[in-house]
Design a protein around this motif. Structure first.
Motif, PDB file in Angstrom:
ATOM      1  N   SER A   2      -9.095   0.385  -6.543  1.00 34.01           N
ATOM      2  CA  SER A   2      -7.864  -0.146  -5.964  1.00 34.01           C
ATOM      3  C   SER A   2      -7.945  -0.239  -4.446  1.00 34.01           C
ATOM      4  O   SER A   2      -8.613   0.548  -3.785  1.00 34.01           O
ATOM      5  CB  SER A   2      -6.677   0.739  -6.350  1.00 34.01           C
ATOM      6  N   ASN A   3      -7.244  -1.245  -3.901  1.00 31.88           N
ATOM      7  CA  ASN A   3      -7.125  -1.379  -2.448  1.00 31.88           C
ATOM      8  C   ASN A   3      -5.686  -1.154  -2.008  1.00 31.88           C
ATOM      9  O   ASN A   3      -5.276  -1.598  -0.936  1.00 31.88           O
ATOM     10  CB  ASN A   3      -7.609  -2.762  -1.996  1.00 31.88           C
ATOM     11  N   LYS A   4      -4.920  -0.467  -2.845  1.00 29.82           N
ATOM     12  CA  LYS A   4      -3.496  -0.279  -2.571  1.00 29.82           C
ATOM     13  C   LYS A   4      -3.155   1.107  -2.039  1.00 29.82           C
ATOM     14  O   LYS A   4      -1.985   1.440  -1.895  1.00 29.82           O
ATOM     15  CB  LYS A   4      -2.682  -0.537  -3.846  1.00 29.82           C
ATOM     16  N   ASN A  32      -3.291   3.633   1.068  1.00 28.84           N
ATOM     17  CA  ASN A  32      -3.520   3.737   2.505  1.00 28.84           C
ATOM     18  C   ASN A  32      -4.117   5.097   2.856  1.00 28.84           C
ATOM     19  O   ASN A  32      -5.128   5.175   3.549  1.00 28.84           O
ATOM     20  CB  ASN A  32      -2.205   3.546   3.261  1.00 28.84           C
ATOM     21  N   TYR A  46       4.104   3.700   5.521  1.00 32.16           N
ATOM     22  CA  TYR A  46       3.819   3.424   4.115  1.00 32.16           C
ATOM     23  C   TYR A  46       4.615   4.371   3.226  1.00 32.16           C
ATOM     24  O   TYR A  46       4.810   5.543   3.579  1.00 32.16           O
ATOM     25  CB  TYR A  46       2.319   3.591   3.815  1.00 32.16           C
ATOM     26  N   LYS A  91       0.844  -1.189   0.000  1.00 30.76           N
ATOM     27  CA  LYS A  91       0.000   0.000   0.000  1.00 30.76           C
ATOM     28  C   LYS A  91       0.882   1.241   0.000  1.00 30.76           C
ATOM     29  O   LYS A  91       2.016   1.217   0.491  1.00 30.76           O
ATOM     30  CB  LYS A  91      -0.921   0.015   1.224  1.00 30.76           C
ATOM     31  N   VAL A 147      -9.878   4.468   2.400  1.00 35.54           N
ATOM     32  CA  VAL A 147      -8.716   5.341   2.207  1.00 35.54           C
ATOM     33  C   VAL A 147      -8.861   6.530   3.143  1.00 35.54           C
ATOM     34  O   VAL A 147      -9.905   7.193   3.170  1.00 35.54           O
ATOM     35  CB  VAL A 147      -8.637   5.836   0.748  1.00 35.54           C
TER      36      VAL A 147
END
Length: 275
Positions: free
Chosen positions: A97-99, A101, A183, A12, A138
């Protein structure tokens, strides 16, 4: 080779959007807001402005010169965001997207939050309690507030000074710093010759020990030596990418789609950076 090959498929990232989103959505940038405010000023008042690109400075002179009241100034800024704009392409990546943070932004618009309301948790410095992203949303840190609460946005030098030093806002910045330490952070659309942006980066990054180098793509073609020195001190590395190229690679990474060499070549626009 894509810049994003350095990340794993499951990594992420944080995005610092600079003015990339508002420019693509057709909203005024900070520099454009400053120019619009200056149109209301008499020449003798404009003479007190040291940096006409700084919305902080222009707004402070606007208020000190009694061009209008603070309430009228904030309403004027709010009205500039009332018109419906084109949906920026960058918004699509949040629902797909789940990438991501967290997103950090310094503009006053609400377009990202409205369109991605089920995917994004908005976090404001004026919130009395820190909002928790409990379902994989997010986190969207609106560093200077937004027009949904236009009476509480941070627009002048005095506002920014309070944001930096008052205890009330320390928890807000503490959480930003933690996300930056855990991150990788990528800065997209940063106007590196605008002192407001650099000042805000210094507040956010001071005392941060990031997990990775903080990378930035600039829309500025010529960078001041002093600006580059400040970026080096903050641990920010400029990438020799255009915004168009970088955004295309970013979309590929967030959607797990690999770009082939012809796509990268098509997207690339060479730019000379002075280090």
């Amino acid at each position: 080779m894509s810049f994003f090959n350095k990340f794993n498929d499951t990594d992420k990232i944080n995005l610092f959007l600079g003015d990339f989103l508002v420019r693509n959505a057709g909203y005024p940038t900070r520099r454009e807001l400053a120019k619009l405010l200056m149109k209301d000023m008499k020449e003798n008042i404009k003479g007190y402005i040291r940096d006409e690109n700084s919305l902080f400075q222009v707004s402070q002179v606007y208020l000190d010169g009694v061009v209008s009241s603070r309430s009228s100034l904030l309403k004027k800024i709010k009205n500039l965001y009332e018109t419906n704009r084109e949906t920026a392409e960058v918004l699509n990546i949040f629902s797909e997207s789940n990438k991501i943070n967290a997103v950090f932004s310094t503009d006053y618009d609400i377009v990202l939050d409205d369109i991605n309301c089920n995917k994004v948790v908005k976090i404001l410095p004026t919130d009395e309690e820190f909002t928790i992203a409990s379902n994989g949303e997010v986190k969207h840190y609106k560093i200077l507030g937004d027009v949904n609460r236009h009476e509480k946005i941070f627009v002048s030098i005095q506002d920014f000074r309070k944001l930096k030093v008052l205890d009330f806002y320390k928890n807000f910045f503490k959480n930003i710093k933690e996300d930056m330490e855990n991150y990788p952070t990528l800065i997209l659309g940063l106007d590196l010759n605008n002192s407001d942006f650099i000042d805000m980066l210094e507040v956010v990054l001071t005392g941060v020990n990031p997990k990775d180098v903080i990378y930035a793509v600039s829309n500025s073609n010529v960078l001041k030596t002093k600006t580059i020195e400040r970026l080096n001190e903050l641990g920010i590395k400029l990438l020799p990418h255009s915004e168009e190229e970088f955004f295309k690679e970013l979309k590929g990474y967030l959607s797990s789609a690999q770009l082939d060499e012809s796509e990268l070549k098509e997207a690339y626009i060479g730019k000379k950076l002075f280090r």
